[in-house]
Design an enzyme around this catalytic site. Structure first.
Site, PDB file in Angstrom:
ATOM      1  N   SER A  63      45.140 -21.727 -11.787  1.00  0.00           N
ATOM      2  CA  SER A  63      43.826 -20.558 -11.343  1.00  0.00           C
ATOM      3  C   SER A  63      44.363 -19.680 -10.553  1.00  0.00           C
ATOM      4  CB  SER A  63      42.560 -21.466 -11.092  1.00  0.00           C
ATOM      5  OG  SER A  63      41.662 -20.519 -10.525  1.00  0.00           O
ATOM      6  N   TYR A 115      39.142 -27.653  -5.469  1.00  0.00           N
ATOM      7  CA  TYR A 115      39.495 -27.268  -6.522  1.00  0.00           C
ATOM      8  C   TYR A 115      40.727 -26.467  -6.419  1.00  0.00           C
ATOM      9  CZ  TYR A 115      39.246 -24.384 -10.648  1.00  0.00           C
ATOM     10  OH  TYR A 115      39.790 -23.852 -12.031  1.00  0.00           O
TER      11      TYR A 115
HETATM   12  P1  NDP Z   1      35.092 -25.662 -19.905  1.00  0.00           P
HETATM   13  O1  NDP Z   1      34.230 -26.601 -19.072  1.00  0.00           O
HETATM   14  O2  NDP Z   1      34.567 -24.884 -21.077  1.00  0.00           O
HETATM   15  O3  NDP Z   1      36.347 -26.685 -20.631  1.00  0.00           O
HETATM   16  C1  NDP Z   1      36.915 -27.809 -19.957  1.00  0.00           C
HETATM   17  C2  NDP Z   1      37.526 -28.776 -20.779  1.00  0.00           C
HETATM   18  O4  NDP Z   1      38.113 -29.599 -20.103  1.00  0.00           O
HETATM   19  C3  NDP Z   1      36.563 -29.523 -21.520  1.00  0.00           C
HETATM   20  O5  NDP Z   1      37.031 -29.344 -23.116  1.00  0.00           O
HETATM   21  C4  NDP Z   1      36.358 -30.817 -21.314  1.00  0.00           C
HETATM   22  O6  NDP Z   1      36.397 -31.695 -22.330  1.00  0.00           O
HETATM   23  C5  NDP Z   1      37.657 -31.029 -20.471  1.00  0.00           C
HETATM   24  N1  NDP Z   1      37.794 -32.135 -19.477  1.00  0.00           N
HETATM   25  C6  NDP Z   1      37.325 -32.121 -18.286  1.00  0.00           C
HETATM   26  N2  NDP Z   1      37.429 -33.185 -17.640  1.00  0.00           N
HETATM   27  C7  NDP Z   1      38.181 -34.071 -18.608  1.00  0.00           C
HETATM   28  C8  NDP Z   1      38.623 -35.185 -18.510  1.00  0.00           C
HETATM   29  N3  NDP Z   1      38.457 -36.306 -17.432  1.00  0.00           N
HETATM   30  N4  NDP Z   1      39.501 -35.748 -19.447  1.00  0.00           N
HETATM   31  C9  NDP Z   1      39.679 -34.996 -20.492  1.00  0.00           C
HETATM   32  N5  NDP Z   1      39.222 -33.869 -20.550  1.00  0.00           N
HETATM   33  C10 NDP Z   1      38.559 -33.176 -19.872  1.00  0.00           C
HETATM   34  O7  NDP Z   1      35.988 -25.163 -18.909  1.00  0.00           O
HETATM   35  P2  NDP Z   1      37.192 -23.927 -19.287  1.00  0.00           P
HETATM   36  O8  NDP Z   1      37.474 -23.724 -20.573  1.00  0.00           O
HETATM   37  O9  NDP Z   1      36.876 -22.852 -18.382  1.00  0.00           O
HETATM   38  O10 NDP Z   1      38.331 -24.657 -18.247  1.00  0.00           O
HETATM   39  C11 NDP Z   1      39.632 -25.066 -18.811  1.00  0.00           C
HETATM   40  C12 NDP Z   1      40.779 -25.027 -17.514  1.00  0.00           C
HETATM   41  O11 NDP Z   1      40.783 -23.667 -17.060  1.00  0.00           O
HETATM   42  C13 NDP Z   1      40.237 -26.144 -16.447  1.00  0.00           C
HETATM   43  O12 NDP Z   1      41.665 -26.401 -16.010  1.00  0.00           O
HETATM   44  C14 NDP Z   1      40.022 -25.159 -15.266  1.00  0.00           C
HETATM   45  O13 NDP Z   1      39.869 -25.190 -14.127  1.00  0.00           O
HETATM   46  C15 NDP Z   1      40.707 -23.658 -15.586  1.00  0.00           C
HETATM   47  N6  NDP Z   1      40.222 -22.410 -15.296  1.00  0.00           N
HETATM   48  C16 NDP Z   1      39.115 -22.059 -15.679  1.00  0.00           C
HETATM   49  C17 NDP Z   1      38.462 -20.617 -15.136  1.00  0.00           C
HETATM   50  C18 NDP Z   1      37.073 -20.155 -15.613  1.00  0.00           C
HETATM   51  O14 NDP Z   1      36.711 -18.998 -14.931  1.00  0.00           O
HETATM   52  N7  NDP Z   1      36.545 -20.638 -16.814  1.00  0.00           N
HETATM   53  C19 NDP Z   1      39.331 -19.754 -14.573  1.00  0.00           C
HETATM   54  C20 NDP Z   1      40.641 -20.418 -14.234  1.00  0.00           C
HETATM   55  C21 NDP Z   1      41.173 -21.808 -14.449  1.00  0.00           C
HETATM   56  P3  NDP Z   1      35.150 -32.913 -22.248  1.00  0.00           P
HETATM   57  O15 NDP Z   1      34.091 -32.826 -21.292  1.00  0.00           O
HETATM   58  O16 NDP Z   1      34.881 -33.237 -23.642  1.00  0.00           O
HETATM   59  O17 NDP Z   1      35.978 -34.454 -21.814  1.00  0.00           O
HETATM   60  C1  8X3 Z   2      38.133 -20.547 -11.253  1.00  0.00           C
HETATM   61  C2  8X3 Z   2      38.505 -19.086 -11.306  1.00  0.00           C
HETATM   62  O1  8X3 Z   2      37.636 -16.937 -10.333  1.00  0.00           O
HETATM   63  O2  8X3 Z   2      36.137 -18.989 -10.351  1.00  0.00           O
HETATM   64  O3  8X3 Z   2      39.539 -21.147 -11.830  1.00  0.00           O
HETATM   65  O4  8X3 Z   2      38.056 -18.947  -8.943  1.00  0.00           O
HETATM   66  S1  8X3 Z   2      37.391 -18.469 -10.189  1.00  0.00           S
END
Ligand code: NDP
Ligand code: 8X3
Length: 252
Positions: free
Chosen positions: A139, A152
């Protein structure tokens, strides 16, 4: 034969979009997450296009990961791309107002879970060798500090350094490693981060154009399909509508 991609967190956001993208390009999918109904629905949606195997799996649970590793049927054995995407942020409040349990959940998921998956599938990826890749979803929060990011952002800084360090050890194996660092993207991420506050999530994404899950899925696919001699060490992707703010200064 279809190349195989293994995606953690395929039930939502980037992971789900990646499943759709890789399937549209003919890759076989191994999709994982904790919500079985969503995995099942995704499998049903895509299985007429490509082979799809799903496994209910919490990345914090090494036994569940080993179970996946040891019971992957044909034609899913030779995972050529591991997308360590599962992750979450919690408690977007000042550090001193957060619960320790939330910090542990982020560390256990974003760091330990990612390490668990990587350790389990390294032998497979090395066996596949040239052209194989690990895409670790970091991120911008791993590079740039902001209020309420505390554990985070720190967990995503780990993802960056772990990715770079892996590159050193994997030199000569053909396996590439990328820290893919998105900025603000509209997924369920903020709903999770705010403990289910839909209004807060809607407000964050209102009147701007955040990245979409598809933007990041396209970046993942691009990284995974570069010529085998090309490795992107880190890719930071922000929406055009996001940038840095000035340093904060407290005045009495
Ligand atoms: P979502 O919440 O839409 O998706 C997160 C996914 O992670 C879900 O499929 C969830 O599945 C899975 N997950 C969470 N905890 C667990 C666990 N303990 N075991 C297995 N699966 C898990 O968020 P995003 O798609 O946005 O996030 C995906 C990644 O991107 C993350 O690592 C996040 O930190 C990162 N990210 C997101 C940003 C944003 O602004 N959206 C920006 C930068 C990075 P389930 O609950 O079914 O297990
Ligand atoms: C999260 C992205 O822009 O919320 O990983 O920091 S931001």
């Amino acid at each position: 034969m279809n190349k195989v991609v293994l995606i953690t967190g395929a039930t939502s956001g980037f992971g789900r979009a990646a499943a759709l993208k890789f399937a549209s390009e003919g890759w076989a999918l191994v999709i994982t997450g904790r919500r079985e109904d969503r995995l099942q629905a995704l499998q049903t949606e895509l299985m007429e296009t490509v082979p799809v195997f799903y496994k209910v799996l919490d990345v914090r649970n090494q036994d569940e990961i080993n179970d996946l590793l040891n019971n992957l049927p044909e034609p899913f054995n030779d995972v050529a791309c591991l997308i360590n995407n599962a992750g979450l942020a919690l408690s977007p409040k000042p550090a001193q107002e957060t619960e320790l349990a939330d910090w542990h959940t982020m560390i256990d998921t974003n760091i330990t879970g990612l390490v668990n998956m990587t350790h389990a599938f390294l032998p497979t990826l090395i066996k596949v060798g040239e052209g194989a890749s690990i895409i670790n979803v970091g991120s911008i929060a791993g590079q740039w500090p902001y209020p309420g990011s505390h554990v985070y952002g720190a967990s995503k800084a780990f993802v960056q350094q772990f990715s770079y360090n892996l590159r050193c050890d994997l030199l000569g194996t053909g396996v590439r490693v990328t820290d893919l660092a998105p900025g603000i993207a509209e997924t369920e991420f903020t709903l999770v981060r705010t403990g289910g506050d839909q209004a807060a999530s809607d407000a964050l994404y209102a009147n701007t154009e955040a990245l979409s899950a598809e933007d990041i899925a396209n970046a993942m696919y691009y990284i995974a399909t570069l010529p085998p001699h090309v490795c992107i060490n880190r890719m930071e992707v922000m929406p055009t509508m996001q940038a840095w703010a000035p340093f904060a200064i407290h005045r009495e």
